[in-house]
Design an enzyme around this catalytic site. Structure first.
Site, short mmCIF file in Angstrom:
data_model
loop_
_atom_site.label_atom_id
_atom_site.label_comp_id
_atom_site.label_asym_id
_atom_site.label_seq_id
_atom_site.Cartn_x
_atom_site.Cartn_y
_atom_site.Cartn_z
N MET A 144 51.72 22.48 3.60
CA MET A 144 52.40 23.68 3.10
C MET A 144 51.52 24.43 2.10
O MET A 144 51.49 25.66 2.09
CB MET A 144 53.74 23.30 2.47
CG MET A 144 54.57 24.49 2.04
SD MET A 144 54.89 25.61 3.41
CE MET A 144 56.47 25.00 3.99
N LYS A 156 69.06 -3.86 -25.46
CA LYS A 156 69.05 -5.25 -25.02
C LYS A 156 70.07 -6.09 -25.79
O LYS A 156 70.71 -6.99 -25.23
CB LYS A 156 67.64 -5.82 -25.20
CG LYS A 156 67.41 -7.13 -24.47
CD LYS A 156 65.93 -7.51 -24.53
CE LYS A 156 65.67 -8.83 -23.83
NZ LYS A 156 64.22 -9.17 -23.87
N GLU A 158 59.95 2.53 -9.91
CA GLU A 158 61.30 2.95 -10.29
C GLU A 158 61.67 4.31 -9.72
O GLU A 158 62.85 4.58 -9.49
CB GLU A 158 61.46 2.94 -11.81
CG GLU A 158 61.44 1.55 -12.44
CD GLU A 158 60.03 1.09 -12.78
OE1 GLU A 158 59.05 1.74 -12.33
OE2 GLU A 158 59.89 0.08 -13.50
N PHE A 162 57.77 -1.50 -29.00
CA PHE A 162 57.13 -1.67 -27.70
C PHE A 162 58.10 -1.25 -26.59
O PHE A 162 59.24 -1.70 -26.54
CB PHE A 162 56.72 -3.14 -27.50
CG PHE A 162 56.08 -3.38 -26.15
CD1 PHE A 162 54.87 -2.79 -25.82
CD2 PHE A 162 56.71 -4.20 -25.21
CE1 PHE A 162 54.30 -3.00 -24.58
CE2 PHE A 162 56.14 -4.42 -23.97
CZ PHE A 162 54.93 -3.82 -23.65
N GLN A 163 57.63 -0.37 -25.73
CA GLN A 163 58.40 0.15 -24.61
C GLN A 163 59.71 0.81 -25.03
O GLN A 163 60.70 0.79 -24.29
CB GLN A 163 58.65 -0.94 -23.56
CG GLN A 163 57.34 -1.39 -22.92
CD GLN A 163 57.51 -2.22 -21.68
OE1 GLN A 163 58.48 -2.96 -21.54
NE2 GLN A 163 56.56 -2.11 -20.77
C1 LIG Z 1 55.65 15.72 -6.33
C2 LIG Z 1 55.15 16.99 -5.79
N1 LIG Z 1 53.89 17.39 -6.04
C3 LIG Z 1 53.42 18.54 -5.53
C4 LIG Z 1 54.21 19.34 -4.74
C5 LIG Z 1 53.69 20.65 -4.17
N2 LIG Z 1 53.66 20.62 -2.71
C6 LIG Z 1 54.65 21.15 -1.97
S1 LIG Z 1 54.42 20.95 -0.33
C7 LIG Z 1 52.97 20.15 -0.59
C8 LIG Z 1 52.14 19.67 0.57
C9 LIG Z 1 52.82 18.61 1.34
O1 LIG Z 1 51.90 18.08 2.24
P1 LIG Z 1 52.29 16.94 3.25
O2 LIG Z 1 53.07 15.89 2.54
O3 LIG Z 1 51.10 16.48 3.98
O4 LIG Z 1 53.32 17.68 4.22
P2 LIG Z 1 53.07 18.93 5.19
O5 LIG Z 1 53.27 20.17 4.38
O6 LIG Z 1 51.71 18.82 5.72
O7 LIG Z 1 54.13 18.79 6.22
C10 LIG Z 1 52.68 20.07 -1.95
C11 LIG Z 1 51.45 19.47 -2.51
C12 LIG Z 1 55.53 18.89 -4.52
N3 LIG Z 1 56.41 19.61 -3.81
N4 LIG Z 1 55.97 17.72 -5.02
#
Ligand SMILES: Cc1ncc(C[n+]2csc(CCOP(=O)(O)OP(=O)(O)O)c2C)c(N)n1
Lengths: 573, 160
Positions: free
Chosen positions: A480, A164, A52, A114-115
């Protein structure tokens, strides 16, 4: 269908039709079964997502790319809570969206059935408005209001929670008749004032501020695009000659290949843009909210300058910066009033400031490709080169997002879609599914980390034959986060190196033609192949592992302290 | 710390109080009291919110409240722009003849009113400004009267 009795589920679907909805992103479950049962009767196409959260992002992607209102639907409980991230994301980015959830029978509400979840309660802080439907005859009004609220004023997501029992209850005959005749339903929103009036004196204040400034700068953002004020912005910038920079969501709000377009600002903004912000004596914030990712250290950001703020939401004024003039209203109405009033030779006055900005722009160019190496930058540069003008790009979150944001200069708005405010990994693929309904080519770019947050949607892409061009920039890291660990935590790489699946096999397992590029030559050839492919296609690019995104303003630092690379800062006046 | 009074008119929809209080909580405003009730207009509620903080906080709070779809109007009103009252009910145990006298004295001083009595239990109400209520509670605390419980309503206000 004359003299027909309609139950709530039919009323809902017919009302969606009446609102011009032709597809919804949805996932079935017990509490929405009556709606599913009715679906084949109506002209609303279902896109069967595999989670979802993806339905919410696809709905958003649809809204972002088409200017329409995307709709997602989920069952009660876990279905509803799975929507939450996508709803929060829409709220922070002011994206119009309708989220519909089923809930348990009314007599069970409050009994921990439920749910059962209180999704209206859970979503209270992250929706523009929400409804819990208590009477089937209210549904047409509620749906009418929901669409109105979602897309007028400052747009945002609206949640409609439908027990529902309401879905199976027969509506009154007169209500049914009106719904079937596509009649309008009267709204009852006495507290909703989306038409804000602009005070003339604020416009005059703004004009005086502009004419007495020496180093003015425009920062434009999402508001320009949401207000359809691209042309008005262009007119203003061209007449005033004020240098400009933009936020992540401002991309495409203006033809940013122009000389005085200094690049994106903020944490990964260009040297010239951040220099200009730091040294400006007047900032015109046009449809922006002075978020911390663009201001850096706020007291330094505010120092020695005045602000003119353009926004449709009065509560944005003085939220993060104190403003000298507050121009409230739709930017496409307010900005022309100012353009008209400033004198023809305003731009001559700013000559030396323009020259200074241009010199910095020339001096601090963005990082280039590394010859012979396959890097994110090289793939992004090449993609930008071969992309069509109407093509849409959705990015995920991380390094690749920033590299792309720095390097994409689409001529039109709604071509670069990102999760800006919430920064949600897993955004790119599902939002691209929604964006594909714009009829344009859509390129989804993800990192290897974020791709796996919604990779199950490859099944949706395959089943619903959504022609996406899926790019995975695989640097084998949560890039990042790794960059922050490298720069601020002594390279203590805890849980950022990823052991990844074989993305090509993964794509193939879902029936999607999938390829891998390991050299710049392979990369360029595969990008061409992607461009030429009509159906879905996936390419994994094995890129250099430990590249860093620069420029960078470390958290808590001022834009005047922008790092151009590990050692060198920009200079300031 | 400064106190500010906000008068809000809102559609009496389900969830409106929850929306308002949730909003004020998550923006970290300091709310001292919030009261709600019906008005002369059917379907419209009036709410009085008392908050602490500097004046800009009150303006910000009004700004975000205004955004709520259910809200018809919100105003930050100065003390001299409104009439306001609060109710306190104090439940007191009367242990002796002497207590009776003290109670009568306190009631007289502060114009409180006895509204209930059974056996040695007595309830006293005072309707006045919050400051007067503070004073009343402080006064009876200083006496030998045994206060078993009290409840305050929070402020209700209308603009002058
Ligand atoms: C849902 C979620 N969890 C954690 C983060 C923290 N976060 C920001 S950038 C990143 C790394 C992203 O890595 P990748 O998808 O491999 O992309 P890259 O930075 O290597 O381009 C994380 C873990 C986030 N922004 N969103």
């Amino acid at each position: 269908m004359p003299n027909q009795k309609l139950i709530g589920a039919d009323i809902l679907l017919k009302m969606l039709e009446n609102q011009g909805v032709s597809e919804i992103f949805a996932y079935p479950g017990g509490a929405v079964l009556p709606i599913y049962d009715s679906m084949p009767k109506w002209n609303v196409r279902r896109i069967l997502v595999r989670h979802e959260q993806a339905a919410a992002f696809a709905a958003q992607g649809y809204s972002r790319a088409t200017q329409g209102v995307g709709v997602c639907l989920a069952t009660s409980g876990p279905g509803a809570t799975n929507l939450v991230t996508g709803i929060a994301d829409a709220m922070l980015d002011s994206i119009p969206m309708i989220a519909i959830t089923g809930n348990v029978f009314k007599h069970l509400i409050g009994s921990d059935a439920f749910q059962e979840t209180d999704i209206v309660g859970i979503c209270e802080p992250i929706v523009k408005h929400s409804y819990f439907v208590e009477d089937v005859n209210d549904l047409p009004r509620i749906i009418t209001e929901a669409f109105h609220l979602a897309q007028t004023g400052r747009p945002g997501p609206v949640l409609i929670d439908i027990p529902k029992c309401i879905q199976i209850e027969t509506a009154d005959e007169n209500v049914t008749k009106k719904v079937l005749a596509s009649d309008d339903f009267e709204m009852h929103l006495p507290g909703y004032f989306h038409e804000v009036s602009t005070e003339m004196k604020e416009i005059e204040k703004a004009v005086t501020l502009i004419e007495s400034a020496e180093r003015p700068l425009v920062i434009y953002g999402h508001g320009v695009i949401l207000s359809n004020a691209e042309k008005e912005l262009k007119d203003f910038l061209e007449k005033s000659g004020i240098p400009n920079t933009w936020t992540l969501h401002g991309i495409g709000g203006y033809d940013n290949t122009q000389d005085l377009s200094l690049g994106m600002l903020g944490m990964h903004g260009t040297g010239a843009a951040n220099f200009a912000v730091h040294n400006a004596d007047l900032i015109l914030g046009i449809g922006i909210r002075f978020d911390d990712r663009i201001t850096g250290r706020l007291d330094k950001f505010k120092e020695n300058k005045k602000f003119i703020h353009f926004d449709i939401d009065p509560s944005e004024f003085n939220k993060n910066v104190e403003v000298a003039a507050r121009v409230c209203g739709q930017i496409h109405d307010t900005l022309p009033a100012i353009t008209q009033k400033i004198s023809e030779d305003t731009h001559k006055k700013f000559q030396s400031w323009q020259d200074l900005c241009l010199a910095k722009k020339a001096k601090w160019a963005l990082d280039k490709d590394k010859p012979g190496k396959l890097t994110e930058i090289s793939v992004i540069n090449e993609l930008y080169k071969i992309m069509g003008e109407e093509d849409v790009v959705t990015v995920d979150v991380g390094q690749h997002e920033m590299w792309a944001a720095q390097r994409f200069f689409p001529k039109k708005s709604r071509k670069f879609l990102a999760s800006g405010g919430l920064g949600t990994m897993g955004f790119s693929l599902p939002s691209a599914m929604g964006a594909a309904f714009s009829g344009h080519n859509v390129w989804s770019i993800s990192g290897d980390g974020g791709f796996q947050m919604n990779s199950q949607e490859l099944a949706t892409v395959f089943q619903d034959k959504i022609p996406l061009k899926i790019i995975i920039l695989n640097n084998s890291f949560l890039g990042m986060v790794r960059q922050w660990q490298e720069l601020f935590y002594d390279k203590n790489y805890v849980d950022t190196p990823l052991v990844n699946p074989d993305f090509v096999k993964l794509g193939e397992a879902y029936g999607i033609p999938s390829f891998r590029a390991e050299t710049p030559e392979e990369a360029n050839a595969l990008l061409q192949k992607m461009k030429a492919t009509d159906g879905p296609i996936l390419v994994e690019f094995k890129v250099e592992k430990e590249e860093n995104v620069f420029p960078m303003v470390p958290q808590g630092k001022a834009l005047g302290e922008t790092l151009l690379d590990r050692e060198n800062k920009i200079d300031t006046l | 710390m400064n106190k500010h009074i906000l008068i809000v008119h809102a559609q009496n929809n389900p969830g409106v109080i929850s929306r308002l209080s949730g909003l004020l909580r998550r923006k970290l405003f300091n709310i001292e009291s919030m009261t709600a009730g019906t008005t002369h207009r059917p379907g419209i509620s009036s709410l009085t919110i008392v908050m602490t903080g500097d004046p800009s906080q009150a303006i910000k709070a009004a700004g975000v409240i205004e955004r709520l779809v259910d809200v018809l109007s919100v105003e930050v009103v100065q003390p001299d722009e409104c009439v306001r009252r609060e109710v306190v009910i104090a439940k007191i145990k009367i242990n002796s003849e002497a207590d009776e006298k003290i109670l009568a004295q306190t009631e007289g001083d502060i114009l409180a009113k006895e509204i209930y009595r059974e056996g040695d239990i007595c309830c006293v109400e005072l309707i006045d400004t919050s400051q007067k209520l503070d004073q009343f509670l402080e006064n009876i605390n200083k006496t030998s009267l045994e206060v078993l419980d009290w409840a305050r309503s929070g402020v209700v206000a209308v603009k002058r």
